[in-house]
Design a protein around this motif. Sequence first.
Motif, PDB file in Angstrom:
ATOM      1  N   THR A   1       0.926   3.769   2.018  1.00 35.32           N
ATOM      2  CA  THR A   1       1.314   4.325   3.325  1.00 35.32           C
ATOM      3  C   THR A   1       2.747   3.980   3.732  1.00 35.32           C
ATOM      4  OG1 THR A   1      -0.992   4.327   4.075  1.00 35.32           O
ATOM      5  CG2 THR A   1       0.724   4.444   5.765  1.00 35.32           C
TER       6      THR A   1
ATOM      7  N   SER B   1       0.837  -1.197   0.000  1.00 37.32           N
ATOM      8  CA  SER B   1       0.000   0.000   0.000  1.00 37.32           C
ATOM      9  C   SER B   1       0.877   1.253   0.000  1.00 37.32           C
ATOM     10  CB  SER B   1      -0.918  -0.002   1.222  1.00 37.32           C
ATOM     11  OG  SER B   1      -0.156   0.197   2.398  1.00 37.32           O
TER      12      SER B   1
ATOM     13  N   ARG C   1       5.156   5.904   1.601  1.00 41.48           N
ATOM     14  CA  ARG C   1       5.238   7.318   1.986  1.00 41.48           C
ATOM     15  C   ARG C   1       6.242   7.489   3.131  1.00 41.48           C
ATOM     16  NH1 ARG C   1       0.019   8.151   3.270  1.00 41.48           N
ATOM     17  NH2 ARG C   1      -0.359   8.223   1.016  1.00 41.48           N
ATOM     18  N   GLU C   2       6.175   6.595   4.117  1.00 42.26           N
ATOM     19  CA  GLU C   2       7.115   6.671   5.239  1.00 42.26           C
ATOM     20  C   GLU C   2       8.540   6.417   4.775  1.00 42.26           C
ATOM     21  OE1 GLU C   2       8.084   4.294   9.408  1.00 42.26           O
ATOM     22  OE2 GLU C   2       6.032   4.285   8.616  1.00 42.26           O
TER      23      GLU C   2
END
Length: 229
Positions: A44, A42, A47-48
């Motif tokens: 998320t 995913s 992004r991190e």
Amino acid sequence: MPVTETLADQAYRQIRIAIADGELRPGEKVTERGMAERLAISPTPVREALRRLELDGLIERLGPRTVLVAAIRDAAIDDLAEVEVGLRGLVARFAARHATADQLDALDAILDRADDLLILLKERRRQGQPTDRHLTELLDTMQEFNDAVDACAHNPVLVRMLDQSRVFSRPRRRELLLQRVAEDDTFGLERYTSHRALVRALRAGDSATAERIALEDSQGGLAALREGR
């Protein structure tokens, strides 16, 4: 207790390897969604991971969801190498404190196998016979030794940090090693004896000496590989 690698950790490591190996080229645009599809996770954790890579100076932010692979300057490579070298020294320091007798015996056994391979390798070269398979086996054996030293530290967090800080991924490191050996069949042999000295320091519980040996070996190895890039 074992430390489980998170999806963000995995994404960080995989993207970092792709940058180091040239799969993601300097100046190439990367989107969170596109990278998530590439890694089959995913957005998320991607992004991190991209935030961490931005702090590392490996990417530059173009927009909320788009980044650019940075041109890694020599100074940035120097910084990465300094981190990797320092962590290798710290792993050796922990290993001197925590290695078990069985682990130390296993290290000596690995080096015994490496000695046999090195003798065979030199003899085949002297006779003009192919050495590719034996050289690959020797490199695998030395990687096994390095992994075994990491295990002696009994510090999975530290080892994970080391893995994530490598200047060269393992496949790229192997490729560079093979290139350098093809140019000079004595490449790396001057550092080979340091492995026995490291095991002696680990057996003695001499953390300062173990750290010094690991630092010197790592500095020399990374410098030599970078010269041949």
